[in-house]
Design an enzyme around this catalytic site. Structure first.
Site, mmCIF file in Angstrom:
data_model
loop_
_atom_site.group_PDB
_atom_site.id
_atom_site.type_symbol
_atom_site.label_atom_id
_atom_site.label_comp_id
_atom_site.label_asym_id
_atom_site.label_seq_id
_atom_site.Cartn_x
_atom_site.Cartn_y
_atom_site.Cartn_z
ATOM 1 N N HIS A 202 -143.400 37.833 40.306
ATOM 2 C CA HIS A 202 -143.774 37.072 41.502
ATOM 3 C C HIS A 202 -144.972 37.801 42.127
ATOM 4 O O HIS A 202 -145.117 39.012 41.974
ATOM 5 C CB HIS A 202 -142.572 37.094 42.451
ATOM 6 C CG HIS A 202 -142.719 36.289 43.687
ATOM 7 N ND1 HIS A 202 -143.340 36.774 44.816
ATOM 8 C CD2 HIS A 202 -142.305 35.036 43.992
ATOM 9 C CE1 HIS A 202 -143.292 35.848 45.754
ATOM 10 N NE2 HIS A 202 -142.676 34.789 45.287
ATOM 11 N N ASP B 22 -137.186 44.237 41.129
ATOM 12 C CA ASP B 22 -137.234 43.100 42.050
ATOM 13 C C ASP B 22 -136.005 42.234 41.751
ATOM 14 O O ASP B 22 -135.987 41.471 40.779
ATOM 15 C CB ASP B 22 -138.538 42.316 41.843
ATOM 16 C CG ASP B 22 -138.583 41.060 42.705
ATOM 17 O OD1 ASP B 22 -137.594 40.774 43.422
ATOM 18 O OD2 ASP B 22 -139.608 40.352 42.646
ATOM 19 N N GLN C 251 -133.971 37.392 42.650
ATOM 20 C CA GLN C 251 -133.271 36.260 42.020
ATOM 21 C C GLN C 251 -132.037 36.716 41.244
ATOM 22 O O GLN C 251 -131.471 35.941 40.474
ATOM 23 C CB GLN C 251 -134.229 35.487 41.086
ATOM 24 C CG GLN C 251 -135.464 34.922 41.767
ATOM 25 C CD GLN C 251 -135.173 33.761 42.726
ATOM 26 O OE1 GLN C 251 -134.042 33.282 42.842
ATOM 27 N NE2 GLN C 251 -136.190 33.311 43.436
ATOM 28 N N LYS D 125 -132.244 34.151 50.422
ATOM 29 C CA LYS D 125 -131.941 33.559 49.104
ATOM 30 C C LYS D 125 -130.477 33.734 48.741
ATOM 31 O O LYS D 125 -130.070 33.465 47.610
ATOM 32 C CB LYS D 125 -132.817 34.214 48.026
ATOM 33 C CG LYS D 125 -134.308 33.920 48.165
ATOM 34 C CD LYS D 125 -135.042 34.439 46.963
ATOM 35 C CE LYS D 125 -136.537 34.564 47.185
ATOM 36 N NZ LYS D 125 -137.229 33.302 47.347
ATOM 37 N N CYS E 183 -145.557 30.955 43.459
ATOM 38 C CA CYS E 183 -146.036 32.334 43.703
ATOM 39 C C CYS E 183 -145.964 33.172 42.440
ATOM 40 O O CYS E 183 -145.661 34.374 42.500
ATOM 41 C CB CYS E 183 -145.258 33.002 44.838
ATOM 42 S SG CYS E 183 -145.401 32.148 46.398
HETATM 43 N N1 C6P Z 1 -139.629 33.371 45.499
HETATM 44 C C1 C6P Z 1 -139.574 30.974 45.119
HETATM 45 O O1 C6P Z 1 -139.600 29.790 45.485
HETATM 46 P P1 C6P Z 1 -139.687 36.755 49.850
HETATM 47 O O2 C6P Z 1 -140.709 35.692 50.033
HETATM 48 O O3 C6P Z 1 -140.209 38.112 50.209
HETATM 49 O O4 C6P Z 1 -138.376 36.432 50.462
HETATM 50 O O5 C6P Z 1 -139.358 36.801 48.271
HETATM 51 C C2 C6P Z 1 -140.383 37.094 47.391
HETATM 52 C C3 C6P Z 1 -139.939 36.998 45.974
HETATM 53 C C4 C6P Z 1 -139.978 38.127 45.191
HETATM 54 N N2 C6P Z 1 -139.570 38.101 43.923
HETATM 55 C C5 C6P Z 1 -139.086 36.986 43.351
HETATM 56 C C6 C6P Z 1 -138.611 37.035 41.937
HETATM 57 C C7 C6P Z 1 -139.021 35.806 44.093
HETATM 58 O O6 C6P Z 1 -138.547 34.703 43.525
HETATM 59 C C8 C6P Z 1 -139.485 35.796 45.427
HETATM 60 C C9 C6P Z 1 -139.488 34.543 46.237
HETATM 61 C C10 C6P Z 1 -139.526 32.064 46.147
HETATM 62 O O7 C6P Z 1 -139.581 31.271 43.915
HETATM 63 C C11 C6P Z 1 -140.539 31.861 47.228
HETATM 64 S S1 C6P Z 1 -142.198 32.002 46.662
#
Ligand code: C6P
Length: 426
Positions: free
Chosen positions: A141, A218, A221, A244, A383
């Site tokens: 991401h 990370d 997910q 999430k 993203c």
């Molecule tokens: N992906 C998606 O629709 P934040 O925005 O900081 O809460 O999470 C960032 C992030 C980091 N790593 C992974 C693997 C992610 O999937 C995400 C967030 C969302 O896929 C929003 S772009």
């Protein structure tokens, strides 16, 4: 499969059977699922972007604001003491949820993105120089790419990428060559938010250890969808976002190895993160406060505490199993649709999401027509532009599942996609 030993201690329901009764009971706890969108009952399949909130979390937030809203760590009055106790208890709940050895190793941030930036600026800036290498993957991401690119400009280290195979898995054959004695950090995604791949996290950590590199996982997910035990995995850093996983927005977590966190300088300066400030200089507070400058996201942290309790009660093994059932079914049904191409590996190697393209139809049109049917999916690059570049496409549509989704909702998605195709065939 990178699943660890299933946890049973906090799982009140250990049956992995996905029964209609069980699902109906779970769905009833999410008020938003009663909504209608464009006259149809809502089918919410955008859970990788953010999940819906159960009554337990909504009520926790409501109670905080109604009954004991106050700043934390500052007041001696009753409300402040209650808020402080609830905030710190939430930290303990989160620590238990990921099996952290100590709540001091759970730093509350705004989200996963801020947690990665914290590591980049507090650890990276002190440990990376022109001779060094940081290894990430093509599957990241943007939040695990851009902070390293910004820092690279400043510090001059080399940023390298583990490539992705055509199947959407990491090309592990390249690992030996990419991890060198110069690699200071290997930062990778546990479960991809586009191709859905569950990366072999134990193997990747072991490979990093062989060259003495630090590891950042990370887990944005993965922590919401499967049991994750940071003591079993033993990464140096692991990050995720509360929104999430049934929690509020504005709260995320950095888990870190204690001695590393102790040795790191603060990320942000201000109130609460200091032990003493004089006009000559300042001394830092102990963990975790050193990294929580200013008034924190109090309600959100308390809400996240309620969310992890809720998830533990449902049972992380059950959630994983349920999502796997949905994903396998979705994969099979979507694969029947002519012109539909699924990005990433087969259902046995992926988490609960399916990103796809429909030949000749822009993903935004797919999402807009599905929305008219009450079905929420995401369209765009999610993203993760490098993944789309790898496949030579600009965007995809994505359906992502959570504990409250049903097989009937997958059927609604398939029917919706048939409507999309009919619309464009006219
Ligand atoms: N992906 C998606 O629709 P934040 O925005 O900081 O809460 O999470 C960032 C992030 C980091 N790593 C992974 C693997 C992610 O999937 C995400 C967030 C969302 O896929 C929003 S772009």
């Amino acid at each position: 499969m990178a699943l660890q030993t299933p946890r049973t201690d906090t799982a009140l329901h250990d049956e992995t059977q996905v029964t209609p009764d069980r699902l109906a009971e779970l769905r009833a706890q999410f008020p938003i699922l009663q909504r209608r969108v464009h006259g149809r009952s809502l089918v919410y399949l955008d859970n990788a972007a953010t999940t819906q909130k159960p009554r337990a979390v909504i009520q926790t937030l409501d109670r905080y604001y109604r009954e004991y809203n106050a700043n934390v760590h500052r007041g001696v009055h009753t409300l402040s003491e209650e808020a402080t106790a609830a905030y710190e208890e939430a930290r303990q709940r989160v620590a238990r949820f990921i099996h952290a050895p100590s709540p001091r190793q759970v730093i509350f941030t705004r989200n996963a993105t801020e947690a990665i930036n914290l590591v980049a600026y507090s650890w990276g800036a002190a440990h990376l120089g022109p001779e060094d290498e940081v290894l990430i993957t093509e599957m990241e991401h943007h939040s695990n790419i851009v902070p390293w690119q910004i820092l690279q400009e400043r510090l001059g280290f080399t940023l390298r990428y583990v490539p992705m195979t055509d199947q959407g898995t990491l090309d592990l054959e390249r690992l030996d060559e990419l991890l060198t004695e110069r690699t200071r950090l290997f930062a990778f995604v546990h479960v991809s938010n586009v191709v859905g791949t569950v990366n072999p996290v134990e193997r990747l950590i072991a490979a990093a250890r062989q060259v003495g590199a630090r590891v950042l996982v990370d887990a944005s997910q993965s922590v919401p969808h499967m049991p994750v035990d940071v003591q079993a995995l033993d990464p140096d850093f692991l990050v995720f976002s509360g929104h999430k996983m049934c929690g509020p927005t504005g709260i995320g977590v950095l888990y870190g190895r204690r001695e590393l966190l102790e040795a790191m300088d603060p990320f942000l300066g201000g109130g609460d993160m200091i032990r003493e400030v004089t006009l000559q200089g300042s001394r830092w507070n102990e963990l975790p406060y050193k990294f929580e400058a200013g008034t924190p996201a109090i309600a959100q942290a308390i809400g996240l505490g309620a969310a992890v309790d809720f998830l533990a009660q449902v049972g992380m093994d059950w959630i994983w199993q349920h999502e796997h059932t949905l994903t396998r079914y979705a994969y099979e049904r979507l694969a029947e649709i002519e012109g539909l191409r699924i990005l990433g590996p087969g259902p046995e190697q992926r988490g609960g999401l399916v990103a796809f393209t429909l030949e000749g139809i822009h993903p935004h049109d797919v999402a807009a027509i599905l929305d008219r049917e009450g079905i929420a999916v995401r369209a765009g690059h999610h993203c993760a532009q490098p993944i789309h570049d790898r496949y030579g496409i600009a965007a995809s549509a994505r359906a992502s599942f959570y504990l409250y989704n049903t097989l009937e909702e997958v059927d609604r998605l398939v029917e919706g996609l048939e409507k999309v195709i009919q619309t464009f065939a006219l």
